[in-house]
Design a protein around this motif. Structure first.
Motif, PDB file in Angstrom:
ATOM      1  N   PRO A 280       0.796  -1.235   0.000  1.00  0.00           N
ATOM      2  CA  PRO A 280       0.000   0.000   0.000  1.00  0.00           C
ATOM      3  C   PRO A 280       0.829   1.286   0.000  1.00  0.00           C
ATOM      4  CG  PRO A 280      -0.805  -1.516   1.676  1.00  0.00           C
ATOM      5  CD  PRO A 280       0.456  -2.110   1.113  1.00  0.00           C
ATOM      6  N   PHE A 281       2.012   1.251   0.552  1.00  0.00           N
ATOM      7  CA  PHE A 281       2.819   2.470   0.656  1.00  0.00           C
ATOM      8  C   PHE A 281       3.665   2.753  -0.585  1.00  0.00           C
ATOM      9  CE2 PHE A 281       5.328  -0.960   2.395  1.00  0.00           C
ATOM     10  CZ  PHE A 281       6.594  -0.738   1.857  1.00  0.00           C
ATOM     11  N   PHE A 282       3.674   1.861  -1.568  1.00  0.00           N
ATOM     12  CA  PHE A 282       4.419   2.132  -2.794  1.00  0.00           C
ATOM     13  C   PHE A 282       3.780   3.315  -3.512  1.00  0.00           C
ATOM     14  CE2 PHE A 282       6.020  -2.507  -3.594  1.00  0.00           C
ATOM     15  CZ  PHE A 282       6.876  -2.390  -2.507  1.00  0.00           C
ATOM     16  N   SER A 283       4.617   4.230  -3.948  1.00  0.00           N
ATOM     17  CA  SER A 283       4.107   5.404  -4.649  1.00  0.00           C
ATOM     18  C   SER A 283       5.175   5.941  -5.591  1.00  0.00           C
ATOM     19  CB  SER A 283       3.731   6.498  -3.642  1.00  0.00           C
ATOM     20  OG  SER A 283       4.904   7.015  -3.025  1.00  0.00           O
ATOM     21  N   THR A 284       4.742   6.766  -6.512  1.00  0.00           N
ATOM     22  CA  THR A 284       5.724   7.401  -7.396  1.00  0.00           C
ATOM     23  C   THR A 284       6.628   8.337  -6.594  1.00  0.00           C
ATOM     24  OG1 THR A 284       4.092   9.063  -8.002  1.00  0.00           O
ATOM     25  CG2 THR A 284       4.357   7.217  -9.511  1.00  0.00           C
ATOM     26  N   ASP A 285       6.111   8.945  -5.542  1.00  0.00           N
ATOM     27  CA  ASP A 285       6.963   9.787  -4.690  1.00  0.00           C
ATOM     28  C   ASP A 285       8.073   8.965  -4.046  1.00  0.00           C
ATOM     29  OD1 ASP A 285       5.536  12.080  -5.266  1.00  0.00           O
ATOM     30  OD2 ASP A 285       4.346  12.028  -3.409  1.00  0.00           O
ATOM     31  N   MET A 286       7.744   7.769  -3.577  1.00  0.00           N
ATOM     32  CA  MET A 286       8.751   6.899  -2.992  1.00  0.00           C
ATOM     33  C   MET A 286       9.789   6.501  -4.044  1.00  0.00           C
ATOM     34  SD  MET A 286       8.339   3.179  -1.156  1.00  0.00           S
ATOM     35  CE  MET A 286       8.908   2.145  -2.476  1.00  0.00           C
ATOM     36  N   ALA A 287       9.329   6.126  -5.242  1.00  0.00           N
ATOM     37  CA  ALA A 287      10.248   5.754  -6.322  1.00  0.00           C
ATOM     38  C   ALA A 287      11.135   6.939  -6.691  1.00  0.00           C
ATOM     39  CB  ALA A 287       9.467   5.253  -7.534  1.00  0.00           C
TER      40      ALA A 287
END
Length: 140
Positions: A65-72
């Motif tokens: 659930p916490f995967f995001s483009t911001d994280m990438a």
């Protein structure tokens, strides 16, 4: 050194598992592992299975659930060679591109493999830290 068989032989010589597989598209790739983490070597620009002009070290983390483009983007902004992206399934894909055009020594290749293993371990820690932060935010 740029053929699937040649890269697999070098991987084995360097002490790594290197199992040649064939994908749904009919292209050969290598399954391996380093530091307890599985990865694949995917080949591009191959001519008659004699040689390829490049390959990727590739792996992924199952969707969380916490995967995001911001994280990438955070990872990519701070890491030069190993890049990540969220794929169409929501998984976090990681890849490191290697060109085989020109000369590459065996020592250089071993260094790429060791470097990938080290950077992959850094990514595992990065994901674990983000998982912990997401869990803490959800507990509030």
């Amino acid at each position: 050194m740029s053929s699937v068989d040649g890269v697999a032989a070098l991987m084995r010589e360097a002490g790594y598992k290197a199992e040649i597989k064939v994908g749904k598209d009919g292209d050969s790739y290598i399954e391996s592992a380093i530091g307890g983490n599985d990865f694949q070597i995917l080949f591009y620009g191959c001519e008659n299975k004699v040689g390829c002009d490049s390959f990727d070290f590739y792996s992924w983390f199952k969707k969380e659930p916490f995967f995001s483009t911001d994280m990438a983007n955070e990872w990519n902004a701070n890491n030069r060679f190993l890049k990540v992206a969220i794929d169409s399934d929501g998984d976090l894909s990681e890849y490191a591109y290697i060109s085989t055009i020109g000369k590459m020594t065996y020592d250089n290749f071993k260094d790429y493999v060791a470097w990938y293993g080290s950077t992959d371990a850094d990514l595992v820690k990065f994901v674990a830290e983000r998982r912990k932060a997401a869990a803490a935010a959800g507990a509030k």
